[in-house]
Every structure is written in structure tokens, then in C-alpha cells.
Design an enzyme around this catalytic site. Structure first.
Site, PDB file in Angstrom:
ATOM      1  N   ALA A  25       0.626  -1.281   0.307  1.00  0.00           N
ATOM      2  CA  ALA A  25      -0.080   0.145  -0.251  1.00  0.00           C
ATOM      3  C   ALA A  25       0.968   1.269   0.079  1.00  0.00           C
ATOM      4  CB  ALA A  25      -1.035   0.120   1.530  1.00  0.00           C
ATOM      5  N   GLY A  27       0.897   5.506   1.092  1.00  0.00           N
ATOM      6  CA  GLY A  27      -0.388   6.382   1.722  1.00  0.00           C
ATOM      7  C   GLY A  27       0.506   7.223   1.534  1.00  0.00           C
ATOM      8  N   GLY A  28       0.586   8.764   2.669  1.00  0.00           N
ATOM      9  CA  GLY A  28       0.235  10.083   2.824  1.00  0.00           C
ATOM     10  C   GLY A  28       1.922  10.254   2.523  1.00  0.00           C
ATOM     11  N   MET A  29       2.653   9.576   4.135  1.00  0.00           N
ATOM     12  CA  MET A  29       4.000   9.206   4.165  1.00  0.00           C
ATOM     13  C   MET A  29       4.767   8.113   4.311  1.00  0.00           C
ATOM     14  SD  MET A  29       3.367  10.901   8.746  1.00  0.00           S
ATOM     15  CE  MET A  29       2.177   9.086   8.568  1.00  0.00           C
ATOM     16  N   ALA A  30       4.534   7.367   4.069  1.00  0.00           N
ATOM     17  CA  ALA A  30       4.759   6.146   3.550  1.00  0.00           C
ATOM     18  C   ALA A  30       4.496   5.351   2.567  1.00  0.00           C
ATOM     19  CB  ALA A  30       5.365   5.577   4.765  1.00  0.00           C
ATOM     20  N   VAL A  32       4.287   0.880   2.217  1.00  0.00           N
ATOM     21  CA  VAL A  32       4.741  -0.615   2.856  1.00  0.00           C
ATOM     22  C   VAL A  32       5.438  -1.274   1.983  1.00  0.00           C
ATOM     23  CG1 VAL A  32       3.422  -2.839   4.658  1.00  0.00           C
ATOM     24  CG2 VAL A  32       2.627   0.535   3.939  1.00  0.00           C
ATOM     25  N   LYS A  47       7.345  -0.626   6.506  1.00  0.00           N
ATOM     26  CA  LYS A  47       7.210   0.877   5.655  1.00  0.00           C
ATOM     27  C   LYS A  47       8.476   1.984   5.601  1.00  0.00           C
ATOM     28  CE  LYS A  47       3.479   2.846   7.272  1.00  0.00           C
ATOM     29  NZ  LYS A  47       1.997   2.461   7.580  1.00  0.00           N
ATOM     30  N   ASP A 146      -3.746   9.101  15.091  1.00  0.00           N
ATOM     31  CA  ASP A 146      -3.969   9.739  13.261  1.00  0.00           C
ATOM     32  C   ASP A 146      -4.960   8.005  13.023  1.00  0.00           C
ATOM     33  OD1 ASP A 146      -4.920   9.831  10.499  1.00  0.00           O
ATOM     34  OD2 ASP A 146      -2.346   9.416  10.206  1.00  0.00           O
TER      35      ASP A 146
END
Length: 661
Positions: A25, A27-30, A32, A47, A146
Site C-alpha cells: 500500500a 499512504g500520505g507519508m510512507a 508499505v 514501511k 491518526d
């Protein structure tokens, strides 16, 4: 479309140990990835922070890596069956990464995308495990910041598959990651709120402040979404969504899904209060409420399992009612149950006569226990444990659970709330009171008083000051004295008579004026002097406008009135009355002054010098200024004298005589 072929990390070896196999996946910061730990031969999740995050923090990369490392160490010490375990951390090509437990399953976001919304028993079962993980973090001093479906993993249950969500294993990920990234940007202007706006708590939007109650709010929004299939707020811009959390209360889930139990509405409402002080103090407190709600719904068991398929929001809203699936009793999932105790096998004993009576049986039992050395040791150990329990319980209820109340008297409301928040106390407010010395919105009193004993996290009741009490003088002009006196007395003011005066408009005996004036703010108990009307004055002022000053003086003298004259410029003839005060017909007393505006007359004309000019030229010049000319002697000669003389100021139309020779 994003493909793994374009990802340069695939196949890379991190730290000589972790071989990247595939991307899970982004995401906004990292991002995976799945990876193989070639040292331990196991599958792990890696991650790794996006290059954009690292680029933005490149100027402060040393501090960022230090914070990221500290957060990774803290999370690694957080061991709980519902927390995604962290095994290792490091950097690859300057990008920080975490090595975590690989959870086989889906995110809660994937489950909601497929199912849209969950039955109450499924939603509460997932919430229990979510909150158990977050509560463990709160006990360790961590705040997630979060909480959202993307960070909740629904793993395959020990019984296999994820179809039965009640028995699925739920794990929470990304503890501390948002805080590590955000902390690295605290020194930079324009740092952004890391929490997802759909789940962000109001205090994070208004002042960037977060604590355990921030996670409670986000968990409440996740429960709302699981029950209804949507988040409570949406908007065109993220900032619009964020401020709706500040300005509006989260609606009850049953308003969107009719038929949901009232207990679920109350649970969501408690968790999503806009005031942090009104929410459960941490995830552990909310977990207790969820378990209680699940127990109540399971014990009631009054709903029938009739579910209709819902394809979109429109069709869901169109159905007037909805039967809710039967709520199962609160149970631990099969994978988390404790082993049942095995039944004790009875020892074969020689048949002995049964003691008769309860006292005889107790005596026999005492003899049996005390006659066995192990029995005596057991009794002694039990007594020691019981003594410790009694001592610890006494210490806890007598001292351990108490602290001292902070000093809040004299602080402003904002300062008191900040100090109470730092001490973990809850504030309540009593009815404010007026005070002459303490300014408005400052703390007047507190209960319990400062330095008094109070339970840790207890409630302190504050009384705020309204400042000095001031009352406006009511409007009593035109009222009889009795009515005016009653109004002023009801307003907590002291009434005093202050004489009387004539008034053309108000009859005798009614209030003409007050001192202080109407509307003036005064202290309670202040004295207000009322002045009463004597009716219309006996002398009526005559009309003097247009009359000569001499006539006006004579008329006023005859009535016993005193003229006060003021000359003003005017085109009217000199000494003509232009205006008067009081106006004609006004009643006044004998000896009263009447102000008169008197005309100074038309503007004066300056007579020019015409001596030594030809007679005809001088005549034309004087007549051009409106001065008639009287010529003497020789009209064709030269002017030898003039009267009035040069530069004299005379009224317009004044004749000028010139002598010509």
C-alpha cells in the site's frame, strides 16, 4: 495506473537483511512493502518514508532521524496482541524505514469499501480490540494522533478467513509515526496538521493540542463510520471538513441508519464531544463503556436479524426503517480466550464418618488443614497476601489515589483551563458572581480549594467573576414620582428628590430629569436624584424676530425678561433681530434671559481714492461699487477732494461727494 514495475525499491536489499518483494500500500507519508528477513527467514512488512517527506525535512534531517529513531524504540517496547509489532528500524538511501510484523488480512478501510457498513455486533467487536491496543499505547505515554480505518488491520482469524468479523483479529498500526514526522516540522513555518481531517479532533484544529482524548474522538468517528457507512462531515476543501468538527456536533448514527439501538448513539456522542473534558479520559475508559454497551445489547437480544442489501446512500435513506442484526453477547474472540480450568479428580480416601453439624465440620476441616505442613504454609501465605491486599487497598483509598488541587484562584479562565489540563483535572463551572475587585472571567473561587486533597484526574468546580456589577439608570422621565420611585427601587437604586423646574411639555409633578442621566451605569445602591416638573412657566416669550433691537428690548423689559444680545453677520439691516431663544410662546419665569441674535447689517464698502482722477472717471469708479456720486463745481475737471475720504467703510448706497476743479 501505479505499477510495481516502476518502483525501484522492488528487489532491493535493506541493511543487508531485508529483501523487498512487493508493494502492499502507499499512504500520505510512507509506502508499505512485503519483504523477506533473510537472516530469520520470515516475511515482514517494511514501511519506508516517501522521498518527498525526506526532501521537505532535508535541512533538519539529523533531528528528523533522531525523532524517528526514538519513536521506533518507543513503539518497539509496546507489546500487545492488538498492536502491530515493530522489529527493527533503519535508513536506506537516506530514507527512514520501519520493519514490522506482517499481518495477513485487510485494512478496515478495505472491509468498509466492500461491506459499506457493519452490523452493531461486528462494529463493537472491532472497537474492543482497537481500543485495547490504543489503551496500551496510552498507558505507555503514547498518543496515536491518526486513528482511522486505514491504520486498523483486520487479520485472518484463527478459525480462518475474515468473513466472521466478530472473531477476527484486529491490529492497530502506525503508533507514533505521525508524531515523529510532525515533530520534525515544528520549527518550520506552515507545518500542516498530520491527522486525517475526516477523523481529526476539534482541539487539534483550533490550537494543535492533543492528548489521549484526541484518540478517543477519532475512535468515535471510526465507530460512527462502521455503523453508518460514511463519515459525519464532508466538504470541497480539507479545511472546511476540519472546521466542521469544531463548529458542529456529530449526528447520532440512528439518524442515518434507522433502527440502531439508542446505546450506540450514546456511545458515539460520548466519544465525540467537542469539549475534550466531556469525553472519556483515554482509550481504556472508552473501552469499558464499549464493553458495557456490548453487554447491554447482548443481554437485551431483542432485535431480529433481518438485513436488507444497501447499494448506495440514496437507497439507504429511502427505507423508512431497518431491522438491526441480533447483537451477540459480549465474548472474547476464540483466539483470545483463556483456557478453561480442568476439573479436579477426587482423591480416594478411606471412608470416615461424616461430622455431624456445621461447627463439627468446620472443626474437622481446621484439624485437617493445620495437621498438614503444606496446609499450614498455605494458611500463612493466604494471611500474608490478605494483609498486603488490605494494606494496599487502605493506602490506595486513603492516600494513593489522591493528589493536591492546584491554585487556580485569580487566574483567567484560559490560564485555569491550561493548568488544569496539564494536571489532568476536569473543570466544571458554577454560576458566575459579580465582584468589585476581581476582573471579568477570572477565577473567583474553587472547590476543592488549592492544596486540598483531590482524586487524581478529579473534578474542580470554578466560580468565575462577572466583574464589578453595574446597573443602568432606568428611563423614568415623564412618569409620576410614585411610579418613578418604584422603578428605581426595583432596580436596587436609592431615590432622592432634587427640586423642580418649569417645563412646557410635562405637567406638574412628573419627572423631568434624573441625576445621573438615564442610561448611565451605576453601582447597586447608588443614589439617583429625580427632578420634577412645575408645569409651564407663567410668562410667555414674545415673538421678536424681525423687530428692531430697540423694540425688542422694550418688549422684554415690559415682561421683566433680560435680553442677551449677540451680533451676527447678515444682509438684514443693522440691529434687526435674526433669531431668539427660547422660541416665542415658551413659558419662562420673571428675570429669565432671552438670547437675541442681532444683525450687524450688510457688509461695509471701502471707499476708494479718487483724488487727482478726472471727474468723470472718478464718478464711474464710485458708482461701480454701488456708491451714488454728488459732483460739485466743474464736472469736466479733476477731483481735488472727496467725502467720505479714501478707505472709509460705509454701508452700500452711501452717497460720496467729490469736488472737481
Amino acid at each position: 495506473m501505479d505499477t510495481q514495475v516502476a518502483d525501484t525499491l522492488l528487489g532491493s536489499l535493506l541493511d543487508g537483511r531485508y529483501r523487498i518483494r512487493g508493494r502492499v500500500a502507499r499512504g500520505g507519508m510512507a509506502t508499505v512493502y512485503t519483504a523477506t528477513d533473510e537472516r530469520l527467514e520470515r516475511t515482514v512488512a517494511v514501511k519506508i518514508i516517501h522521498p518527498t517527506q525526506a526532501t521537505e525535512a532535508r535541512a533538519r534531517m539529523a533531528g528528523f532521524l533522531a525523532r524517528f529513531t526514538d519513536e521506533a524504540k518507543t513503539i518497539a517496547r509496546l507489546t500487545h496482541p492488538n498492536v502491530v509489532a515493530v522489529y527493527d528500524q533503519g535508513t536506506h538511501a537516506g530514507l527512514p524505514y520501519l520493519v514490522m510484523e506482517y499481518v495477513r488480512g485487510r485494512t478496515l478501510r478495505d472491509v468498509l469499501a466492500e461491506r459499506r457498513r457493519l452490523n452493531p455486533d461486528e462494529a463493537l467487536a472491532i472497537m474492543e480490540q482497537m481500543l485495547a491496543a490504543i489503551a496500551a499505547a496510552h498507558r505507555a505515554g503514547l498518543v496515536h494522533r491518526d486513528v482511522k480505518p486505514e491504520n486498523v488491520l483486520v487479520a485472518e482469524a484463527p478459525t480462518g478467513g475474515v468473513a466472521n468479523l466478530v472473531d477476527s483479529v484486529v491490529k492497530v498500526a502506525d503508533f507514533g509515526l505521525a508524531r515523529a514526522v510532525e515533530a520534525s516540522s515544528e520549527e518550520e513555518p506552515g507545518n500542516q496538521l498530520m491527522a486525517t481531517v475526516a477523523y481529526v479532533a476539534p482541539e487539534l484544529v483550533t490550537d494543535g493540542r492533543s492528548d489521549t482524548r484526541t484518540d478517543v474522538y477519532s475512535a468515535g468517528i471510526v465507530l460512527f463510520e462502521m455503523l453508518t457507512g460514511r463519515v459525519p462531515y464532508d466538504g470541497d476543501r480539507p479545511v472546511d471538513v476540519a472546521w466542521q468538527h469544531v463548529d458542529r456536533d456529530v449526528p447520532a448514527p440512528s439518524t442515518l441508519v434507522p433502527g440502531l439501538p439508542r446505546a450506540l448513539d450514546d456511545l458515539v456522542a460520548r466519544a465525540t464531544r467537542r469539549d475534550p473534558g466531556a469525553r472519556p479520559t483515554d482509550a481504556g475508559a472508552l473501552l469499558a463503556e464499549v464493553q458495557l454497551a456490548r453487554d447491554d445489547l447482548g443481554n437485551a437480544n431483542t432485535h431480529t436479524a433481518v438485513l436488507r442489501p444497501v447499494t448506495d446512500e440514496t437507497s439507504a435513506m429511502a427505507q423508512p426503517t431497518m431491522a438491526v442484526a441480533a447483537v451477540r453477547p459480549a465474548q472474547r474472540p476464540a483466539w483470545a480466550r483463556l483456557p478453561e480450568p480442568e476439573p479436579q479428580r477426587p482423591h480416594r480416601r478411606r471412608a470416615t464418618p461424616e461430622p455431624e453439624g456445621p461447627m463439627a465440620r468446620l472443626a474437622a476441616l481446621r484439624t485437617q488443614i493445620m495437621g498438614d505442613p503444606r496446609g499450614r504454609k498455605g494458611v500463612l501465605a493466604a494471611l500474608v497476601v490478605l494483609g498486603l491486599v488490605v494494606a494496599l487497598t487502605g493506602w490506595w483509598f486513603g492516600m494513593g489515589r489522591y493528589t493536591v488541587a492546584p491554585e487556580l484562584v485569580g487566574l483567567t479562565k484560559a490560564e485555569a483551563e491550561g493548568q488544569a489540563d496539564r494536571g489532568g483535572f476536569v473543570l466544571r463551572y458554577a454560576e458566575p458572581r459579580y465582584d468589585e475587585k476581581v476582573p471579568r472571567d477570572a477565577v473567583l473561587t474553587q472547590d476543592p480549594a488549592s492544596a486540598a486533597r483531590i482524586v487524581k484526574g478529579g473534578t474542580i468546580t470554578l466560580t468565575l467573576s462577572r466583574g464589578p456589577e453595574r446597573l443602568p439608570v432606568p428611563d423614568v422621565v415623564g412618569k409620576d414620582f410614585e411610579l418613578a420611585e418604584a422603578d428605581l427601587t426595583n432596580a436596587e437604586l436609592v431615590v432622592a428628590k432634587g427640586g423642580s423646574r418649569y417645563d412646557d411639555n410635562l405637567p406638574e409633578g412628573v419627572v423631568v430629569a434624573t441625576d445621573p442621566k438615564v442610561g448611565t451605569e451605576v453601582k447597586p445602591g447608588a443614589k439617583v436624584t429625580v427632578i420634577l416638573s412645575k408645569g409651564k412657566a407663567p410668562i410667555s416669550v414674545p415673538n421678536l424676530v424681525g423687530k428692531n433691537l430697540g423694540e425688542a428690548r422694550a418688549a422684554l423689559a415690559q415682561l421683566g425678561l433680560v435680553p442677551v444680545e449677540t451680533y451676527k453677520k447678515s444682509d438684514k439691516p443693522r440691529d434687526e433681530i435674526l433669531g431668539q431663544s427660547p422660541a416665542s410662546g415658551t413659558g419662562v419665569e420673571k428675570g429669565a434671559q432671552v438670547k437675541l441674535d442681532v444683525s450687524e447689517g450688510p457688509p461695509q464698502v471701502v471707499v476708494p481714492r479718487v483724488v487727482d482722477l478726472p471727474c468723470q472717471q472718478a464718478k464711474q469708479q464710485l458708482e461701480s461699487q454701488g456708491l451714488p456720486v454728488n459732483v460739485q463745481f466743474n464736472p469736466n475737471g479733476t477731483v481735488r477732494f472727496q467725502n467720505p475720504g479714501e478707505n472709509s467703510q460705509v454701508p452700500p448706497g452711501t452717497p460720496v461727494t467729490i469736488g472737481c476743479l
